[in-house]
Design a protein around this motif. Structure first.
Motif, PDB file in Angstrom:
ATOM      1  N   GLU A   1       0.904  -1.271   0.168  1.00 40.02           N
ATOM      2  CA  GLU A   1      -0.079  -0.212  -0.069  1.00 40.02           C
ATOM      3  C   GLU A   1       0.923   1.227  -0.027  1.00 40.02           C
ATOM      4  O   GLU A   1       2.110   1.131   0.224  1.00 40.02           O
TER       5      GLU A   1
ATOM      6  N   THR B   1       2.852   4.337   1.142  1.00 40.17           N
ATOM      7  CA  THR B   1       3.499   4.986   2.402  1.00 40.17           C
ATOM      8  C   THR B   1       4.312   5.923   2.117  1.00 40.17           C
ATOM      9  O   THR B   1       5.379   5.985   2.309  1.00 40.17           O
TER      10      THR B   1
ATOM     11  N   GLY C   1       0.623   1.951   8.241  1.00 35.86           N
ATOM     12  CA  GLY C   1       0.829   1.248   7.116  1.00 35.86           C
ATOM     13  C   GLY C   1       2.228   0.847   7.043  1.00 35.86           C
ATOM     14  O   GLY C   1       2.505  -0.441   6.787  1.00 35.86           O
TER      15      GLY C   1
ATOM     16  N   THR D   1       2.863  -3.520   7.019  1.00 40.89           N
ATOM     17  CA  THR D   1       3.732  -4.125   6.158  1.00 40.89           C
ATOM     18  C   THR D   1       5.032  -4.800   6.519  1.00 40.89           C
ATOM     19  O   THR D   1       5.045  -5.911   6.227  1.00 40.89           O
TER      20      THR D   1
ATOM     21  N   ARG E   1       6.392   3.961  -1.780  1.00 44.72           N
ATOM     22  CA  ARG E   1       6.011   2.766  -1.263  1.00 44.72           C
ATOM     23  C   ARG E   1       7.358   2.462  -0.381  1.00 44.72           C
ATOM     24  O   ARG E   1       7.886   1.216  -0.457  1.00 44.72           O
TER      25      ARG E   1
ATOM     26  N   HIS F   1       7.237  -0.828   1.875  1.00 43.05           N
ATOM     27  CA  HIS F   1       7.355  -1.923   1.122  1.00 43.05           C
ATOM     28  C   HIS F   1       8.746  -2.163   0.748  1.00 43.05           C
ATOM     29  O   HIS F   1       9.490  -3.419   0.833  1.00 43.05           O
TER      30      HIS F   1
END
Length: 251
Positions: A95, A97, A106, A110, A152, A155
């Motif tokens: 998602e 961030t 988030g 993650t 991201r 991630h």
């Protein structure tokens, strides 16, 4: 390691690449437990498809952001398919961030899924693997482990951490257990992608096309069978990591 009759746990195994890995392992004679967070219908269908290949299979609900659920999920999995010989950490969380931010949820979600989940699962299954004298662990990373993606950050940093965790666990668990990673590139387009996005992403790699999830699954199976590869990462990206080199001279 001969895969026939062995048992695997594939997190995120209901859909996409996780499903392909589960099916590929089952086709080689591996009993498979797959976990899912919310895709219950897809998980049941995948489990049915696995059983149709002649192996034991079960779909187990597991939210990796709820670590207290892990022992019960593992008990359900091993009760159905036996002690885990192969652990594939395929579940992920993706998602936006952006940074800086006032909302850190988030980031933590993650890391719970991508890093803490695999850490906890390995911590639970490794003692049994060591006792039986064999074990294979394969973690799914992606190209963001090397190249940060804008907006991201959680991630990208989490996948980098998972790659580092792969190497650390290879050192900690040798020689009984091998720990490796697979890094897919453009394999399955997101449902939201239009044709122009799909074509543009294909042009970024050296082969100019998208890959196939079965290629990722085959790499996982190779690492599950190999007894002399550990602490490594197989990148399956059509050469995307090096695509910028050619583009530099073509532009």
């Amino acid at each position: 390691m001969d895969l026939i009759g062995k048992s695997a746990l594939v997190t995120g195994g209901a859909v996409r690449i996780g499903r392909a890995i589960a099916l590929h392992l089952a086709a080689t004679g591996v009993d498979v437990a797959l976990t899912y967070r919310s895709s219950s219908d897809a998980a049941r269908r995948t489990a049915d498809d696995l059983r149709a290949l002649g192996v034991r299979a079960v779909a187990v609900q597991l939210d990796l952001t709820a670590p207290d659920r892990i022992p019960d999920a593992l008990a359900e999995a091993t009760g159905a398919v036996g002690a885990i010989d192969i652990l594939v950490n395929s579940a992920s969380f993706f998602e936006p961030t952006p940074f800086p931010t006032d909302d850190h949820d988030g980031w933590y979600r993650t890391f719970d899924v991508v890093v803490h989940g695999p850490y906890r699962l390995v911590n639970q299954v490794a003692p049994g693997m060591q006792e039986r004298g064999r074990g294979r662990i394969v973690n799914l990373v992606d190209l963001s482990a090397w190249h940060p993606w804008p907006d991201r950050g959680a991630h990208s940093v989490a996948k980098s951490a998972l790659l580092a965790l792969t190497r650390q666990l290879a050192v900690e668990l040798a020689p009984t257990i091998t720990v490796n990673a697979v890094a897919p590139g453009p394999i399955i387009p997101a449902e939201s992608f239009d044709r122009s996005q799909i074509d543009r992403l294909a042009r970024r790699n050296l082969l100019g096309r998208w890959g196939d999830p079965d290629q990722v699954a085959a790499a996982v199976s190779f690492l599950a069978t190999s007894d002399f590869v550990t602490g490594e990462c197989i990148t399956i990206d059509g050469g995307e990591r090096w695509g910028h080199v050619r583009q530099r001279f073509e532009d």
